[in-house]
Design a protein around this motif. Structure first.
Motif, PDB file in Angstrom:
ATOM      1  N   ASP A  94     147.280 -66.709 -90.939  1.00 56.80           N
ATOM      2  CA  ASP A  94     147.360 -68.162 -91.108  1.00 56.80           C
ATOM      3  C   ASP A  94     145.977 -68.787 -91.236  1.00 56.80           C
ATOM      4  O   ASP A  94     145.771 -69.717 -92.029  1.00 56.80           O
ATOM      5  CB  ASP A  94     148.099 -68.785 -89.917  1.00 56.80           C
ATOM      6  CG  ASP A  94     149.580 -68.462 -89.915  1.00 56.80           C
ATOM      7  OD1 ASP A  94     150.094 -68.028 -90.963  1.00 56.80           O
ATOM      8  OD2 ASP A  94     150.220 -68.633 -88.853  1.00 56.80           O
ATOM      9  N   MET A  95     145.010 -68.274 -90.460  1.00 58.66           N
ATOM     10  CA  MET A  95     143.648 -68.787 -90.540  1.00 58.66           C
ATOM     11  C   MET A  95     143.057 -68.528 -91.934  1.00 58.66           C
ATOM     12  O   MET A  95     142.382 -69.389 -92.521  1.00 58.66           O
ATOM     13  CB  MET A  95     142.786 -68.126 -89.464  1.00 58.66           C
ATOM     14  CG  MET A  95     141.435 -68.763 -89.252  1.00 58.66           C
ATOM     15  SD  MET A  95     141.526 -70.402 -88.493  1.00 58.66           S
ATOM     16  CE  MET A  95     142.039 -69.985 -86.821  1.00 58.66           C
ATOM     17  N   GLN A  96     143.317 -67.341 -92.478  1.00 58.92           N
ATOM     18  CA  GLN A  96     142.820 -67.017 -93.812  1.00 58.92           C
ATOM     19  C   GLN A  96     143.461 -67.903 -94.872  1.00 58.92           C
ATOM     20  O   GLN A  96     142.775 -68.383 -95.787  1.00 58.92           O
ATOM     21  CB  GLN A  96     143.097 -65.545 -94.124  1.00 58.92           C
ATOM     22  CG  GLN A  96     142.265 -64.569 -93.322  1.00 58.92           C
ATOM     23  CD  GLN A  96     142.594 -63.126 -93.648  1.00 58.92           C
ATOM     24  OE1 GLN A  96     142.785 -62.774 -94.799  1.00 58.92           O
ATOM     25  NE2 GLN A  96     142.684 -62.294 -92.619  1.00 58.92           N
ATOM     26  N   TYR A  97     144.769 -68.136 -94.753  1.00 63.37           N
ATOM     27  CA  TYR A  97     145.436 -69.019 -95.713  1.00 63.37           C
ATOM     28  C   TYR A  97     144.799 -70.408 -95.704  1.00 63.37           C
ATOM     29  O   TYR A  97     144.614 -71.036 -96.756  1.00 63.37           O
ATOM     30  CB  TYR A  97     146.922 -69.142 -95.383  1.00 63.37           C
ATOM     31  CG  TYR A  97     147.780 -68.002 -95.892  1.00 63.37           C
ATOM     32  CD1 TYR A  97     147.526 -67.403 -97.122  1.00 63.37           C
ATOM     33  CD2 TYR A  97     148.857 -67.539 -95.142  1.00 63.37           C
ATOM     34  CE1 TYR A  97     148.304 -66.355 -97.580  1.00 63.37           C
ATOM     35  CE2 TYR A  97     149.649 -66.497 -95.596  1.00 63.37           C
ATOM     36  CZ  TYR A  97     149.370 -65.904 -96.820  1.00 63.37           C
ATOM     37  OH  TYR A  97     150.149 -64.877 -97.272  1.00 63.37           O
ATOM     38  N   GLY A  98     144.477 -70.909 -94.508  1.00 61.92           N
ATOM     39  CA  GLY A  98     143.851 -72.224 -94.415  1.00 61.92           C
ATOM     40  C   GLY A  98     142.496 -72.257 -95.103  1.00 61.92           C
ATOM     41  O   GLY A  98     142.179 -73.193 -95.848  1.00 61.92           O
ATOM     42  N   ASP A 101     142.908 -72.271 -98.790  1.00 60.26           N
ATOM     43  CA  ASP A 101     143.308 -73.599 -99.276  1.00 60.26           C
ATOM     44  C   ASP A 101     142.082 -74.438 -99.621  1.00 60.26           C
ATOM     45  O   ASP A 101     142.045 -75.127-100.643  1.00 60.26           O
ATOM     46  CB  ASP A 101     144.128 -74.335 -98.208  1.00 60.26           C
ATOM     47  CG  ASP A 101     145.529 -73.765 -98.024  1.00 60.26           C
ATOM     48  OD1 ASP A 101     145.996 -73.033 -98.914  1.00 60.26           O
ATOM     49  OD2 ASP A 101     146.142 -74.042 -96.975  1.00 60.26           O
ATOM     50  N   SER A 295     153.864 -69.725 -84.172  1.00 61.65           N
ATOM     51  CA  SER A 295     153.772 -68.824 -85.317  1.00 61.65           C
ATOM     52  C   SER A 295     155.146 -68.703 -85.973  1.00 61.65           C
ATOM     53  O   SER A 295     156.156 -69.129 -85.395  1.00 61.65           O
ATOM     54  CB  SER A 295     153.304 -67.452 -84.849  1.00 61.65           C
ATOM     55  OG  SER A 295     154.279 -66.871 -84.002  1.00 61.65           O
ATOM     56  N   HIS A 311     148.370 -75.719 -85.271  1.00 59.68           N
ATOM     57  CA  HIS A 311     147.886 -75.983 -86.625  1.00 59.68           C
ATOM     58  C   HIS A 311     146.764 -75.007 -87.017  1.00 59.68           C
ATOM     59  O   HIS A 311     145.667 -75.414 -87.402  1.00 59.68           O
ATOM     60  CB  HIS A 311     147.412 -77.430 -86.753  1.00 59.68           C
ATOM     61  CG  HIS A 311     148.457 -78.440 -86.366  1.00 59.68           C
ATOM     62  ND1 HIS A 311     149.530 -78.744 -87.173  1.00 59.68           N
ATOM     63  CD2 HIS A 311     148.609 -79.168 -85.229  1.00 59.68           C
ATOM     64  CE1 HIS A 311     150.298 -79.652 -86.561  1.00 59.68           C
ATOM     65  NE2 HIS A 311     149.761 -79.918 -85.386  1.00 59.68           N
ATOM     66  N   THR A 312     147.064 -73.721 -86.920  1.00 61.39           N
ATOM     67  CA  THR A 312     146.074 -72.694 -87.215  1.00 61.39           C
ATOM     68  C   THR A 312     145.575 -72.780 -88.653  1.00 61.39           C
ATOM     69  O   THR A 312     144.378 -72.698 -88.927  1.00 61.39           O
ATOM     70  CB  THR A 312     146.681 -71.301 -86.947  1.00 61.39           C
ATOM     71  OG1 THR A 312     147.112 -71.242 -85.591  1.00 61.39           O
ATOM     72  CG2 THR A 312     145.665 -70.208 -87.213  1.00 61.39           C
ATOM     73  N   ARG A 313     146.493 -72.940 -89.578  1.00 63.07           N
ATOM     74  CA  ARG A 313     146.105 -73.007 -90.996  1.00 63.07           C
ATOM     75  C   ARG A 313     145.181 -74.196 -91.251  1.00 63.07           C
ATOM     76  O   ARG A 313     144.189 -74.074 -91.979  1.00 63.07           O
ATOM     77  CB  ARG A 313     147.361 -73.094 -91.863  1.00 63.07           C
ATOM     78  CG  ARG A 313     147.080 -73.057 -93.356  1.00 63.07           C
ATOM     79  CD  ARG A 313     148.347 -72.752 -94.134  1.00 63.07           C
ATOM     80  NE  ARG A 313     148.117 -72.702 -95.565  1.00 63.07           N
ATOM     81  CZ  ARG A 313     148.945 -72.121 -96.440  1.00 63.07           C
ATOM     82  NH1 ARG A 313     150.057 -71.546 -95.999  1.00 63.07           N
ATOM     83  NH2 ARG A 313     148.668 -72.120 -97.736  1.00 63.07           N
ATOM     84  N   GLU A 314     145.481 -75.322 -90.649  1.00 62.68           N
ATOM     85  CA  GLU A 314     144.637 -76.506 -90.817  1.00 62.68           C
ATOM     86  C   GLU A 314     143.245 -76.281 -90.235  1.00 62.68           C
ATOM     87  O   GLU A 314     142.243 -76.733 -90.803  1.00 62.68           O
ATOM     88  CB  GLU A 314     145.309 -77.709 -90.158  1.00 62.68           C
ATOM     89  CG  GLU A 314     144.526 -79.013 -90.221  1.00 62.68           C
ATOM     90  CD  GLU A 314     144.367 -79.570 -91.638  1.00 62.68           C
ATOM     91  OE1 GLU A 314     143.696 -80.597 -91.776  1.00 62.68           O
ATOM     92  OE2 GLU A 314     144.902 -78.974 -92.600  1.00 62.68           O
ATOM     93  N   ARG A 317     141.306 -74.353 -92.740  1.00 62.22           N
ATOM     94  CA  ARG A 317     140.957 -75.195 -93.896  1.00 62.22           C
ATOM     95  C   ARG A 317     139.763 -76.095 -93.585  1.00 62.22           C
ATOM     96  O   ARG A 317     138.832 -76.216 -94.385  1.00 62.22           O
ATOM     97  CB  ARG A 317     142.163 -76.055 -94.302  1.00 62.22           C
ATOM     98  CG  ARG A 317     141.950 -76.844 -95.589  1.00 62.22           C
ATOM     99  CD  ARG A 317     142.965 -77.966 -95.732  1.00 62.22           C
ATOM    100  NE  ARG A 317     142.786 -78.980 -94.707  1.00 62.22           N
ATOM    101  CZ  ARG A 317     141.813 -79.896 -94.726  1.00 62.22           C
ATOM    102  NH1 ARG A 317     140.910 -79.912 -95.700  1.00 62.22           N
ATOM    103  NH2 ARG A 317     141.734 -80.786 -93.760  1.00 62.22           N
TER     104      ARG A 317
END
Length: 356
Positions: A94-98, A101, A295, A311-314, A317
Motif C-alpha cells: 500500500d505504501m508503494q502504491y501511494g 500515485d 488493511s 491511510h497508508t497509501r496516502e 503519496r
C-alpha cells in the motif's frame, strides 16, 4: 503545370519487439530531440499542439523515458528510494502504491530496499544503496523511519528524505509525515468502553518499534481514563506477524478469558481469530476483536474486522510528493489522521467472562 509531388511516406515505426528511443520519437514527430526532451521534462517552452502530438505518439509506440539515462543527461537521478523494515507485506504494498500515485507522469521512478534495522550493517547497507543508485531522495517507512541513525546518515551524504513516523520527532518539519498512532489506539479504547467491555486484553507490537509504543500507551491511557486498568497478564507482546497473533491468542484464551482483545495490527488480529475458531468461540458474541491498519485483510476476515484506518497509501503519496517538490517550496509537517472503522467483530459483551 508541373506535376504535384506525392506526399512524403510516413516515417517507419520501430521494429516489433524493439523499444522506441527518443531519436525514434523525434523522427516520427518531425521535431528535434531537444523538443522531445523538453516535453518529457514538462518544459513550458513547447507549443500546446506540438506537446499533445508528441505525447500521443509516445503513448502509441509505448515510449517510456529511461530514468538512468535522464540522470546522466541532467547530472542528477530521477530515482526515489523506499527503505523499509516491516514484516507486513500488505502495508509495504500500500505504501508503494501511494508513492507511485505521486510519481506518475513526473518522470521519477521508485526503487525499494528492505533492511533489517536490528543489524549492525543496516546504516552502511542503506548508504551503499543510496550511493549506488544515485537517488534523488529516500522515503523512510516505519520501522526504518523511527530511529535517528538512518536520518543522520542521509543528512551526512546530502540525500533528501521524507520520514513517515507514528509520532512527531526531532527533525525538520518538511521531512515528517506523522500518522498519530496514539490517537487511533485511544479511539479503539473509547469504542470498547462505550460497548461496556471491562475485561480487555492487548496484543502489542514489538517493544523496539515506536509505533508499538504509541499504540500501547494511547490504548492503556484511554482505558485508564475510562476507569479500566489492564493487568500485565493481559498484555502480550507480538511482532506484527500472524504467527505472533496466534501465540498471543493461545496465551490469552487459555486463562480467564477477556471479552475483548485489541491487536496492534490486522495480521495479529487474524491470528487471534484462528485461536478463537479452534476454541469454538463466536466473534463477536463471545469475543470482540479489534485490529489496526484497516488493511484489505480486515474486510476479508469473517466476521469483518473492526480496525483503525491509518491511510497508508496516502502517507506514501505525501512522502513521494514532498521529495519531488521544489526545494524553494518547503512543506510543513504533514499529518495523516487515523480513525476507527467499525465492522462486525465488536459488540456488547453478552456474558460474564468465563475460564477456558
Amino acid at each position: 503545370m508541373p506535376a504535384r509531388k506525392p506526399p512524403a511516406a510516413p516515417a517507419p515505426r520501430p521494429a516489433a519487439g524493439k523499444a522506441a528511443t527518443i531519436t525514434d520519437i523525434a523522427r516520427l514527430a518531425g521535431v528535434s530531440k531537444k523538443t522531445v526532451s523538453r516535453i518529457i521534462n514538462h518544459s513550458p517552452l513547447v507549443r500546446k499542439g506540438t506537446r499533445e502530438k508528441v505525447q500521443a505518439l509516445m503513448r502509441e509506440v509505448g515510449y517510456a523515458p529511461d530514468p538512468l539515462a535522464r540522470g546522466l543527461a541532467f547530472r542528477r537521478s530521477f530515482l526515489i528510494g523506499m527503505v523499509f523494515d516491516n514484516p507486513t507485506a500488505q502495508y509495504i504494498v500500500d505504501m508503494q502504491y501511494g508513492a507511485l500515485d505521486a510519481l506518475r507522469d513526473s518522470g521519477y521512478e521508485l526503487v525499494v530496499h528492505p533492511c533489517d534495522t536490528r543489524s549492525p550493517d543496516c546504516v552502511d547497507s542503506v548508504r551503499r544503496f543510496v550511493q549506488q543508485q544515485k537517488l534523488h531522495g529516500v522515503i523512510l517507512v516505519p520501522r526504518a523511519s523511527e530511529g535517528q541513525a538512518l536520518a543522520e546518515m542521509l543528512t551526512a551524504i546530502n540525500c533528501n528524505y521524507a520520514r513517515i513516523v507514528p509520532a512527531d520527532c526531532d527533525d525538520q518539519a518538511g521531512r515528517l509525515i506523522v500518522t498519530h498512532d496514539r490517537d487511533g489506539a485511544a479511539e479503539v479504547a473509547g469504542h470498547l468502553l462505550a460497548l461496556g467491555h471491562t475485561e480487555v486484553a492487548l496484543v502489542t507490537g514489538p517493544s523496539s518499534a515506536r509505533s508499538a509504543a504509541e499504540r500501547t500507551e494511547g490504548f492503556l491511557q484511554a482505558m485508564a481514563a475510562g476507569g479500566i486498568d489492564i493487568p500485565a497478564s493481559r498484555i502480550i507482546e507480538g511482532d506484527y506477524s500472524f504467527e505472533s497473533g496466534v501465540a498471543a491468542g493461545e496465551t490469552l484464551l487459555a486463562r480467564r478469558r477477556p471479552t475483548a482483545i485489541f491487536c496492534s495490527n490486522d495480521e495479529m488480529a487474524a491470528g487471534v481469530y484462528k485461536v478463537a475458531a479452534r476454541a469454538r468461540m463466536n466473534i463477536p458474541r463471545d469475543l470482540s476483536v479489534v485490529g489496526f491498519d484497516d488493511s484489505p485483510l480486515a474486510s476479508l476476515l469473517w466476521p469483518s474486522l473492526t480496525s483503525v484506518r491509518r491511510h497508508t497509501r496516502e502517507s506514501g503519496r505525501i512522502a513521494a510528493a514532498a521529495l519531488i517538490r521544489a526545494e524553494s517550496d518547503p512543506l510543513p509537517v504533514a499529518s495523516v489522521r487515523p480513525h476507527l472503522i467499525v465492522r462486525d467483530s465488536t459488540a456488547e459483551p453478552l456474558r460474564a467472562p468465563a475460564s477456558a
